[in-house]
Design a protein around this motif. Structure first.
Motif, short mmCIF file in Angstrom:
data_model
loop_
_atom_site.label_atom_id
_atom_site.label_comp_id
_atom_site.label_asym_id
_atom_site.label_seq_id
_atom_site.Cartn_x
_atom_site.Cartn_y
_atom_site.Cartn_z
N GLY A 78 73.10 67.63 -34.19
CA GLY A 78 71.75 67.38 -34.23
C GLY A 78 71.11 68.60 -33.52
O GLY A 78 71.54 69.62 -33.33
N PRO A 79 69.69 68.29 -33.19
CA PRO A 79 68.90 69.39 -32.45
C PRO A 79 69.50 70.07 -31.41
O PRO A 79 70.04 69.18 -30.69
CB PRO A 79 67.56 68.90 -32.55
CG PRO A 79 67.72 67.77 -33.19
CD PRO A 79 69.12 67.08 -33.27
N LEU A 277 71.47 84.22 -39.29
CA LEU A 277 71.47 84.29 -37.52
C LEU A 277 71.67 82.83 -37.20
O LEU A 277 72.44 82.76 -36.35
CB LEU A 277 70.48 85.03 -37.15
CG LEU A 277 70.04 86.52 -37.57
CD1 LEU A 277 69.08 87.37 -37.03
CD2 LEU A 277 71.61 87.28 -37.17
N ILE A 278 70.76 81.90 -37.44
CA ILE A 278 70.90 80.60 -37.02
C ILE A 278 72.33 80.01 -37.15
O ILE A 278 72.83 79.32 -36.52
CB ILE A 278 69.62 79.75 -37.47
CG1 ILE A 278 68.41 80.12 -36.88
CG2 ILE A 278 70.06 78.40 -37.47
CD1 ILE A 278 67.17 79.67 -37.27
N SER A 279 72.64 80.13 -38.65
CA SER A 279 74.01 79.55 -38.94
C SER A 279 75.26 79.99 -38.25
O SER A 279 75.97 79.44 -37.75
CB SER A 279 74.28 79.89 -40.43
OG SER A 279 73.20 79.35 -41.29
N ILE A 280 75.04 81.57 -37.88
CA ILE A 280 76.29 82.08 -37.13
C ILE A 280 76.22 81.71 -35.71
O ILE A 280 77.19 81.18 -35.02
CB ILE A 280 76.17 83.68 -37.16
CG1 ILE A 280 76.26 84.08 -38.70
CG2 ILE A 280 77.09 84.22 -36.34
CD1 ILE A 280 76.10 85.50 -38.71
N ILE A 281 75.23 81.58 -35.12
CA ILE A 281 74.93 81.25 -33.67
C ILE A 281 75.10 79.60 -33.47
O ILE A 281 76.08 79.20 -32.81
CB ILE A 281 73.64 81.48 -32.98
CG1 ILE A 281 73.03 82.88 -32.81
CG2 ILE A 281 73.25 80.82 -32.06
CD1 ILE A 281 74.00 83.49 -31.92
N GLY A 282 74.68 78.93 -34.56
CA GLY A 282 75.07 77.69 -34.47
C GLY A 282 76.53 77.04 -34.69
O GLY A 282 77.27 76.41 -33.86
N THR A 326 72.98 71.98 -35.40
CA THR A 326 74.41 72.24 -34.82
C THR A 326 75.09 71.22 -33.96
O THR A 326 74.46 70.17 -33.51
CB THR A 326 74.63 73.60 -34.64
OG1 THR A 326 75.87 73.97 -34.60
CG2 THR A 326 74.20 73.76 -32.98
N GLY A 327 76.27 71.53 -33.69
CA GLY A 327 77.07 70.52 -32.91
C GLY A 327 76.54 71.19 -31.10
O GLY A 327 76.64 72.18 -30.90
N GLY A 328 76.02 69.98 -30.41
CA GLY A 328 75.56 70.48 -29.18
C GLY A 328 76.63 70.19 -27.95
O GLY A 328 77.37 69.18 -28.13
N VAL A 333 79.95 66.66 -25.03
CA VAL A 333 80.78 66.21 -23.88
C VAL A 333 80.41 64.76 -23.54
O VAL A 333 81.34 64.09 -23.15
CB VAL A 333 80.58 67.39 -22.78
CG1 VAL A 333 80.97 66.84 -21.36
CG2 VAL A 333 80.94 68.58 -22.97
N VAL A 334 79.18 64.36 -23.68
CA VAL A 334 78.86 62.83 -23.24
C VAL A 334 79.63 61.99 -24.12
O VAL A 334 80.35 61.14 -23.78
CB VAL A 334 77.44 62.71 -23.18
CG1 VAL A 334 77.01 61.32 -23.26
CG2 VAL A 334 76.72 63.39 -22.06
#
Length: 579
Positions: A78-79, A277-282, A326-328, A333-334
């Motif tokens: 999600g965001p 860039l967003i894809s790589i960071i995410g 992306t995966g948060g 963890v929750v």
């Protein structure tokens, strides 16, 4: 059904073994994560410069698609804060916030990110993310956390603000300091303090009062919801919106709509680099979280399939009114701690969010933006880790320089330049480290068949034999380094008759390195010095056999370094040769 087809649809693997126990655990996890995600999704949409409902929309279809194509059993898609900040920075370059063009640009950014991730996954190019070193990623996330927290101060203070760098944001806040709204400040500061307390103090307090661990955990995760309810009620009950408190306002009461990204060539050209860039960071953030959680249950994550899962999720966001996802870390963890056993927990979370979008959105009309800002500030400050500077300083000055430069550039020039510089610094750091490989002169450890560095161990050497262990693959960046090193050493060694390259750590020799070896061989031949190789790995030897190098070699290739030493060291003195 073919194995290849099943590989692209992991749901067909875990879905066959789904039972009532897994269903119960997934439902419980979904309830907890849904409670957490409702205020978080609204807040991250605010951070991205989009209407609050965009955060909900970006958390529904993407989660469902990831449940079908993803391999992690606990990753919650999600965001997230960093991607939301990158979205705001990229989209603001092409459209004005609040316009239809801004929303279309966000959809286009999600579509481009999704397409890029899918291509990487289909062609199994997940290794490209390895070009971002962990210290550089840590530096970028730390700087992003500072920028995100600073960007939300305008909502907590109730003033105008803006900018994409720390200097611009602080300057805007200072210039509007006279417009601070005391009521907004009271709400924002109180909500921030409460949320910090909830993160650390609620669970121990409830446990001391006799509550079970599961109930205490749910209460902790529901802290942001409590802040939302309390501040929303206060604004409505006391008419604080009329006193200048900025509120969310009307949110559409509907499921995610069918939307279309923009296809204008100029728009795609402007957003292509930010999307990459967003894809790589995410992906880096997502895969690190997924692998960490999977390791705790001895499960396996397929990075290339994760690219496909995240690509499908972003495409889903692009066609349902969302923005890049992306995966948060926190929500995953929750999800894991709440007992999620399969990606179905994410699907149930999506259903819960869909119910919220249909039934609960009218209730957030009076939700103060200051409360959403407080939610973001508390969430992102946990990302700030200045300890990475101390750790890298004490371990590697080169890594420290890369981290410090990434933080400084991100804060002063913006997130896009920061992440781009991070990629460049990561690659440059790798090239720098491998351009001067560690080459140790080795000798025989007495009484053994082992060879060690002459500067670290008491070993037997021979002035006529130079044995060098190359601790790096040889390629175009470091080929000349080895060439110059041997040249300098041969010039200083008047009695030298043999040079042995111990290749136990050499995994590859590219064509540039091959040419350097040929040049070394010719120079040593002219000097009457033999060039020998030892412990050459099979794949490297296979490659060398396709060339004329071995035929022209002014020496021999030995299976082991000890064989080379026995054959070449003091050949006229058997006692010495056997030492």
């Amino acid at each position: 059904m073919t194995p290849r087809f099943v590989r692209y649809l992991p749901i067909l693997t875990w879905g066959r073994h789904y039972d009532r126990s897994a269903l119960t655990n997934d439902l419980v996890a979904a309830v907890i994560v849904t409670i957490m995600l409702i205020p978080q999704s609204l807040a991250y949409a605010l951070l991205a410069g989009l209407p609050p409902e965009a955060g909900l929309y970006a958390s529904i279809a993407p989660i469902l698609l990831y449940a079908v194509f993803g391999t992690s059993r606990a990753l919650a898609v999600g965001p997230v804060a960093v991607v939301s900040l990158l979205t705001a920075s990229a989209v603001a370059q092409v459209a004005e916030q609040g316009t239809a063009g801004y929303a279309v640009a966000a959809l286009t950014l999600a579509a481009l990110s999704g397409g890029f991730l899918l291509l990487l996954g289909v062609f199994r190019l997940g290794f490209l993310a390895n070009f971002l070193s962990h210290p550089v990623i840590a530096g970028f996330i730390t700087a992003s956390g500072i920028l995100i927290a600073t960007s939300q101060l305008k909502h907590i203070l109730g003033v105008e603000g803006g900018g994409h760098t720390l200097i611009d944001m602080v300057s805007a806040l200072v210039s509007h300091a006279g417009q601070v709204n005391p009521v907004t400040v009271l709400i924002g500061v109180t909500a921030t303090a409460f949320l910090f307390w909830v993160r650390k103090g609620v669970k121990p307090l409830l446990v001391r009062m006799g509550a079970g661990p599961r109930l205490a955990d749910i209460a902790t995760k529901a802290g942001p919801v409590a802040a939302v309810v309390a501040t929303t009620f206060a604004v409505w009950a006391f008419g604080l919106a009329e006193r200048g408190v900025s509120v969310v306002g009307e949110v559409p009461q509907a499921l995610p709509p069918l939307t279309l990204p923009g296809y204008a060539p100029d728009l795609i050209r402007q957003l292509a680099i930010p999307a990459i860039l967003i894809s790589i960071i995410g992906f880096v953030e997502s895969i690190s979280v997924a692998q960490t959680l999977a390791a705790k249950k001895r499960q396996r994550i397929d990075p290339n399939q994760e690219l496909i899962g995240l690509g499908a999720a972003n495409l889903g966001a692009a066609f349902t009114g969302g923005y890049p996802v992306t995966g948060g870390f926190s929500r995953s963890v929750v999800n894991f701690d709440a007992g999620a056993e399969t990606p179905a927990a994410g699907a149930f979370t999506a259903i819960g969010l869909a119910v919220a979008a249909l039934a609960l959105t009218p209730l957030v009309y009076y939700l103060p933006n200051a409360t959403l800002a407080a939610t973001i500030v508390v969430a992102v400050l946990s990302l700030v880790d200045f300890a990475i500077l101390k750790k890298t300083w004490s371990y590697s000055r080169a890594d420290f320089a890369a981290v410090a430069a990434t933080i400084l550039l991100t804060l002063t020039l913006g997130v896009e330049i920061g992440v781009a510089s991070g990629v460049i610094l990561s690659i440059a750091l790798h090239l720098y480290k491998t351009s001067k490989p560690h080459v140790a002169e080795v000798g025989l450890v007495p009484g053994t068949n082992h060879f060690r560095n002459i500067h670290r161990h008491d070993v037997t050497t021979d002035p006529e034999v130079l044995a060098l262990r190359v601790d790096e693959s040889l390629y175009f960046v470091n080929a000349r380094f080895l060439e110059d090193l041997i040249q300098d050493r041969v010039v200083d060694g008047a009695a030298l008759r043999h040079v042995i390259l111990m290749c136990s750590a050499v995994n590859e020799i590219d064509y540039s390195a091959l040419e350097s070896l040929e040049a070394i061989n010719l120079r040593l031949r002219d000097l009457g010095v033999g060039l020998h190789l030892s412990e050459v790995k099979g794949p490297v030897m296979d490659r060398l056999k396709t060339t004329h190098f071995l035929d022209q070699l002014n020496g021999r290739v030995f299976l082991s370094q000890y064989d080379a030493w026995t054959a070449l060291a003091k050949p006229n003195d058997p006692a010495k040769a056997a030492e």
